[in-house]
Design an enzyme around this catalytic site. Sequence first.
Site, PDB file in Angstrom:
ATOM      1  N   TYR A   1       9.823   0.999   4.741  1.00 44.38           N
ATOM      2  CA  TYR A   1       9.731   2.474   4.848  1.00 44.38           C
ATOM      3  C   TYR A   1      10.461   3.183   3.659  1.00 44.38           C
ATOM      4  O   TYR A   1       9.923   4.319   3.383  1.00 44.38           O
ATOM      5  CB  TYR A   1      10.323   2.869   5.924  1.00 44.38           C
ATOM      6  CG  TYR A   1       9.433   2.707   7.192  1.00 44.38           C
ATOM      7  CD1 TYR A   1       9.176   1.762   7.885  1.00 44.38           C
ATOM      8  CD2 TYR A   1       9.264   4.059   8.076  1.00 44.38           C
ATOM      9  CE1 TYR A   1       8.368   1.467   8.891  1.00 44.38           C
ATOM     10  CE2 TYR A   1       8.307   3.896   9.229  1.00 44.38           C
ATOM     11  CZ  TYR A   1       7.991   2.703   9.613  1.00 44.38           C
ATOM     12  OH  TYR A   1       7.128   2.636  10.715  1.00 44.38           O
TER      13      TYR A   1
ATOM     14  N   LYS B   1      11.230 -12.610   9.301  1.00 45.17           N
ATOM     15  CA  LYS B   1       9.870 -13.638   8.779  1.00 45.17           C
ATOM     16  C   LYS B   1      10.523 -14.371   7.649  1.00 45.17           C
ATOM     17  O   LYS B   1      10.117 -14.164   6.322  1.00 45.17           O
ATOM     18  CB  LYS B   1       8.663 -12.691   8.454  1.00 45.17           C
ATOM     19  CG  LYS B   1       7.688 -13.270   8.042  1.00 45.17           C
ATOM     20  CD  LYS B   1       6.797 -13.945   9.183  1.00 45.17           C
ATOM     21  CE  LYS B   1       5.654 -14.636   8.614  1.00 45.17           C
ATOM     22  NZ  LYS B   1       4.823 -15.419   9.738  1.00 45.17           N
TER      23      LYS B   1
ATOM     24  N   ASP C   1       5.933 -13.002  14.286  1.00 44.37           N
ATOM     25  CA  ASP C   1       4.636 -13.237  14.858  1.00 44.37           C
ATOM     26  C   ASP C   1       4.884 -14.151  16.327  1.00 44.37           C
ATOM     27  O   ASP C   1       4.118 -13.713  17.118  1.00 44.37           O
ATOM     28  CB  ASP C   1       3.684 -14.269  14.014  1.00 44.37           C
ATOM     29  CG  ASP C   1       4.502 -15.218  13.335  1.00 44.37           C
ATOM     30  OD1 ASP C   1       5.701 -15.642  13.464  1.00 44.37           O
ATOM     31  OD2 ASP C   1       3.798 -16.149  12.624  1.00 44.37           O
TER      32      ASP C   1
ATOM     33  N   ASP D   1       9.342  -1.034  14.577  1.00 45.18           N
ATOM     34  CA  ASP D   1       8.562   0.026  14.825  1.00 45.18           C
ATOM     35  C   ASP D   1       7.160  -0.729  15.449  1.00 45.18           C
ATOM     36  O   ASP D   1       6.810  -0.014  16.841  1.00 45.18           O
ATOM     37  CB  ASP D   1       7.851   0.514  13.536  1.00 45.18           C
ATOM     38  CG  ASP D   1       6.664   1.554  13.969  1.00 45.18           C
ATOM     39  OD1 ASP D   1       7.014   2.432  14.625  1.00 45.18           O
ATOM     40  OD2 ASP D   1       5.555   1.575  13.116  1.00 45.18           O
TER      41      ASP D   1
ATOM     42  N   ASP E   1       6.323  -0.654  20.026  1.00 41.53           N
ATOM     43  CA  ASP E   1       5.169  -0.016  20.758  1.00 41.53           C
ATOM     44  C   ASP E   1       4.435  -1.159  21.589  1.00 41.53           C
ATOM     45  O   ASP E   1       4.099  -0.828  22.595  1.00 41.53           O
ATOM     46  CB  ASP E   1       4.048   0.188  19.656  1.00 41.53           C
ATOM     47  CG  ASP E   1       4.206   1.773  19.226  1.00 41.53           C
ATOM     48  OD1 ASP E   1       5.055   2.242  19.202  1.00 41.53           O
ATOM     49  OD2 ASP E   1       3.076   2.494  19.154  1.00 41.53           O
TER      50      ASP E   1
HETATM   51  C1  IPM Z   1       8.104   6.011  15.276  1.00 43.86           C
HETATM   52  C2  IPM Z   1       6.893   6.699  14.622  1.00 43.86           C
HETATM   53  C3  IPM Z   1       7.159   6.792  13.191  1.00 43.86           C
HETATM   54  C4  IPM Z   1       7.717   5.622  12.384  1.00 43.86           C
HETATM   55  C5  IPM Z   1       6.134   7.521  12.050  1.00 43.86           C
HETATM   56  C6  IPM Z   1       5.741   8.724  13.041  1.00 43.86           C
HETATM   57  C7  IPM Z   1       6.651   7.754  11.011  1.00 43.86           C
HETATM   58  O1  IPM Z   1       5.829   5.611  14.777  1.00 43.86           O
HETATM   59  O2  IPM Z   1       8.960   6.697  15.417  1.00 43.86           O
HETATM   60  O3  IPM Z   1       8.182   4.722  15.786  1.00 43.86           O
HETATM   61  O4  IPM Z   1       7.025   4.804  12.086  1.00 43.86           O
HETATM   62  O5  IPM Z   1       8.840   5.120  12.529  1.00 43.86           O
HETATM   63 MN    MN Z   2       6.456   3.987  15.979  1.00 46.99          MN
END
Ligand code: IPM
Ligand code: MN
Length: 353
Positions: A141, A188, A220, A244, A248
């Site tokens: 990032y 990784k 993975d 990240d 999710d």
């Molecule tokens: C999160 C989001 C952010 C990230 C984006 C919106 C920049 O996906 O907070 O997980 O990738 O960190």
């Molecule tokens: Mn995210």
Amino acid sequence: MKASIVLLPGDGIGPEVTSAAVAVLQKIASRFGHEFLFQDALIGGGAIDATGSALPDETLRAAEGSDAILLGAVGGPKWDNPTAAVRPEQGLLKIRKHFDLYANLRPVKAYPALAAHTPLRPELLEGVDILFVRELTGGMYFGERKEQGDDDFAYDTEYYSVTEVERVAHIAFRAAQGRRRKLTSVDKANVLAAMRLWRRTVVKVHEDYADVALDHVLVDACTMHLITRPASFDVVVASNMFGDILSDEASVLAGSLGMLPSASLGAGKIGLYEPVHGSAPDIAGQGKANPTGAILSAAMMLRYSLKLEAEAAAVERAVDAALASGARTADIAPRGGSYISTQEYQAAVLSAL
Ligand code: IPM
Ligand code: MN
């Protein structure tokens, strides 16, 4: 106690879910005799429209003078032009970096009441309670990057220093000590140099935490284990990028991304609290947003920034009670079943409080 809280509602459903969290905080203030002062500031697309910047100086100054920051979400189709120089997401990345918020805590637990809402067999979800510790101010990032421009190539760099890995590893080990004393480090290391440094550093930091069991899992394989044996995880520490993606994925275990809160903590006193979900422009303004992630983020704020553990626990219990009584926003309603609005759900949580 007296505390000043900066609100960054942001874009899309951000304002709706933030206002639900504020209502909960106000109720906590009156029930426990605190005084919370709220101040609104701009971030993301709305900030770009008003000032040209995704994170105006005024917002930073307000945040610097506060005790904690509560954020909704940023982004939307209006600002989605990938070649634009200014993007809403930059506001989020900049504020994380500005306050050196290197540790992002993302708890994920399976709610028995929502088990039928996940695609997994209910028996797999029993006892699922994971704390993701995502490194938040390093890695790809923030590594050296080159945009395409007139060339036919572009790149991003995965960069980690020992210090960056050490500090987030300490947070993760300490969190594990307060839980089931198990830490899984995701990397990784079989391919990437920065991930070999990551693994070596976590092994070294482990010397200070003999009471915590540490294992290393390649990212993975980790994606698979999160689905096949989610209950086996306690604390998971991962790089910015992997954290990240994995968080999710793990939101599926909770029943919806809308359920997940997060806390971003660093070296300084200021913490940033935000739901894990995004701005969901497709449902913005329709009362369909699930404010649980924002409300539980407010609970994390009470716990970590304001040191109000009893108040934080009261909020978490109220959410559990609202869910147990059948309160369901659109994202967690049974297929074809009825659901209530964001505001009605907020009312259910408030009455449980
Ligand atoms: C999160 C989001 C952010 C990230 C984006 C919106 C920049 O996906 O907070 O997980 O990738 O960190
Ligand atoms: Mn995210």
